[in-house]
Each structure stands twice: as structure tokens, then as C-alpha cells.
Design a protein around this motif. Sequence first.
Motif, PDB file in Angstrom:
ATOM      1  N   UNK A  34       0.833  -1.210   0.000  1.00 24.39           N
ATOM      2  CA  UNK A  34       0.000   0.000   0.000  1.00 24.39           C
ATOM      3  C   UNK A  34       0.862   1.252   0.000  1.00 24.39           C
ATOM      4  N   UNK A  35       0.294   2.304  -0.530  1.00 28.08           N
ATOM      5  CA  UNK A  35       0.879   3.637  -0.464  1.00 28.08           C
ATOM      6  C   UNK A  35      -0.261   4.641  -0.336  1.00 28.08           C
ATOM      7  N   UNK A  36       0.041   5.781   0.255  1.00 28.06           N
ATOM      8  CA  UNK A  36      -0.930   6.865   0.291  1.00 28.06           C
ATOM      9  C   UNK A  36      -0.315   8.116  -0.317  1.00 28.06           C
ATOM     10  N   UNK A  37      -0.940   8.590  -1.352  1.00 24.13           N
ATOM     11  CA  UNK A  37      -0.508   9.830  -1.985  1.00 24.13           C
ATOM     12  C   UNK A  37      -1.276  11.003  -1.384  1.00 24.13           C
ATOM     13  N   UNK A  38      -0.611  12.136  -1.315  1.00 20.82           N
ATOM     14  CA  UNK A  38      -1.239  13.363  -0.830  1.00 20.82           C
ATOM     15  C   UNK A  38      -1.094  14.453  -1.882  1.00 20.82           C
ATOM     16  N   UNK A  39      -2.097  15.298  -1.952  1.00 24.29           N
ATOM     17  CA  UNK A  39      -2.047  16.447  -2.850  1.00 24.29           C
ATOM     18  C   UNK A  39      -2.494  17.669  -2.053  1.00 24.29           C
ATOM     19  N   UNK A  40      -1.549  18.529  -1.746  1.00 22.19           N
ATOM     20  CA  UNK A  40      -1.850  19.745  -1.002  1.00 22.19           C
ATOM     21  C   UNK A  40      -2.050  20.886  -1.981  1.00 22.19           C
ATOM     22  N   UNK A  41      -3.185  21.558  -1.855  1.00 28.32           N
ATOM     23  CA  UNK A  41      -3.528  22.618  -2.792  1.00 28.32           C
ATOM     24  C   UNK A  41      -3.478  23.982  -2.124  1.00 28.32           C
ATOM     25  N   UNK A  42      -3.014  24.939  -2.862  1.00 27.43           N
ATOM     26  CA  UNK A  42      -3.070  26.327  -2.404  1.00 27.43           C
ATOM     27  C   UNK A  42      -3.586  27.179  -3.557  1.00 27.43           C
ATOM     28  N   UNK A  43      -4.362  28.173  -3.202  1.00 30.00           N
ATOM     29  CA  UNK A  43      -4.938  29.023  -4.232  1.00 30.00           C
ATOM     30  C   UNK A  43      -6.139  28.418  -4.926  1.00 30.00           C
ATOM     31  N   UNK A  44      -6.618  27.287  -4.437  1.00 26.35           N
ATOM     32  CA  UNK A  44      -7.779  26.628  -5.029  1.00 26.35           C
ATOM     33  C   UNK A  44      -8.783  26.376  -3.928  1.00 26.35           C
ATOM     34  N   UNK A  45     -10.003  26.832  -4.135  1.00 24.81           N
ATOM     35  CA  UNK A  45     -11.028  26.686  -3.114  1.00 24.81           C
ATOM     36  C   UNK A  45     -11.651  25.306  -3.207  1.00 24.81           C
ATOM     37  N   UNK A  46     -11.481  24.536  -2.151  1.00 24.16           N
ATOM     38  CA  UNK A  46     -11.982  23.168  -2.154  1.00 24.16           C
ATOM     39  C   UNK A  46     -13.503  23.104  -2.172  1.00 24.16           C
ATOM     40  N   UNK A  47     -14.148  24.141  -1.754  1.00 20.26           N
ATOM     41  CA  UNK A  47     -15.593  24.098  -1.673  1.00 20.26           C
ATOM     42  C   UNK A  47     -16.257  24.042  -3.046  1.00 20.26           C
ATOM     43  N   UNK A  48     -15.535  24.381  -4.057  1.00 21.02           N
ATOM     44  CA  UNK A  48     -16.137  24.459  -5.368  1.00 21.02           C
ATOM     45  C   UNK A  48     -15.175  23.901  -6.403  1.00 21.02           C
ATOM     46  N   UNK A  49     -15.423  22.681  -6.831  1.00 22.23           N
ATOM     47  CA  UNK A  49     -14.552  22.128  -7.839  1.00 22.23           C
ATOM     48  C   UNK A  49     -14.294  20.660  -7.616  1.00 22.23           C
ATOM     49  N   UNK A  50     -13.311  20.164  -8.304  1.00 22.01           N
ATOM     50  CA  UNK A  50     -12.961  18.760  -8.229  1.00 22.01           C
ATOM     51  C   UNK A  50     -11.444  18.617  -8.220  1.00 22.01           C
ATOM     52  N   UNK A  51     -11.007  17.612  -7.504  1.00 19.95           N
ATOM     53  CA  UNK A  51      -9.585  17.266  -7.464  1.00 19.95           C
ATOM     54  C   UNK A  51      -9.462  15.834  -7.945  1.00 19.95           C
TER      55      UNK A  51
END
Length: 123
Positions: free
Chosen positions: A16-33
Motif C-alpha cells: 500500500x501507499x498513500x498519496x497526498x495532494x496539497x492545494x493552495x490558491x484553489x477553493x476546495x468548496x467548489x470544484x474537483x480534485x
Amino acid sequence: VQLQASGGGLVQAGGSLRLSCAASGFTFDDGAIGWFRQAPGKEREGVSCIRSSDGSTYYADSVKGRFTISSDNAKNTVYLQMNSLKPEDTAVYYCAADRSKIRLWVLGRPVYWGQGTQVTVSS
């Protein structure tokens, strides 16, 4: 917008592995990752996507039941938990973001991309 992917590495098949994606400048409330991957000599493919507004998740058939995408909106971070890894999962994994889930997941053309993280699964 900046997307910082991390968590790749070398693992044996079945691991197993866990990938992380840290976002800045992008509003998580509206959109898709989402997560995409590209193996040598192959086309880029969508792996998974999460829609921020309602938490809806989407997966490629090849990873259903093995991968789980989740988000921590307070931390502006999306995770991809990858279990039962197979050698064919070996690829560079990229996180991506877009205010349109359609553009990201259906069309595979998100506006924002992070740098890739290498995942290598040995047999």
C-alpha cells in the motif's frame, strides 16, 4: 494555484501507499480534485476524482475496490489510498484540479496540474 503531490515510492506487489495532494490558491468548496497517472509508453489516464461540493467520488475500473480517494477540506488536501498494488499500477501519478468536474474527469483536461510523484510496484 499550486498543487503539491507527495507520497510516492517503491513498494512490493500487494502493498500500500498513500498519496497526498496539497492545494493552495484553489477553493476546495467548489470544484474537483483528481489523480491521473502515466506509465512509460502509455497514455495518461484518469485514476480517481472527488467533487468537493458533495464528496462524490469516481474511479477508473482498473482501481475500483483497491484505491480510495478522500479529502480534508480544512487542510486543502486530497489523499489517494492505494491498496493491493499491482506492478501495472507503476506510473508517475499527478494530481489535478478544476472548477469543473466534467472538464477534469470526463474530458481529462483539468486546468491545474501538480508535479508528478513516482509509484513503482515490484513483482
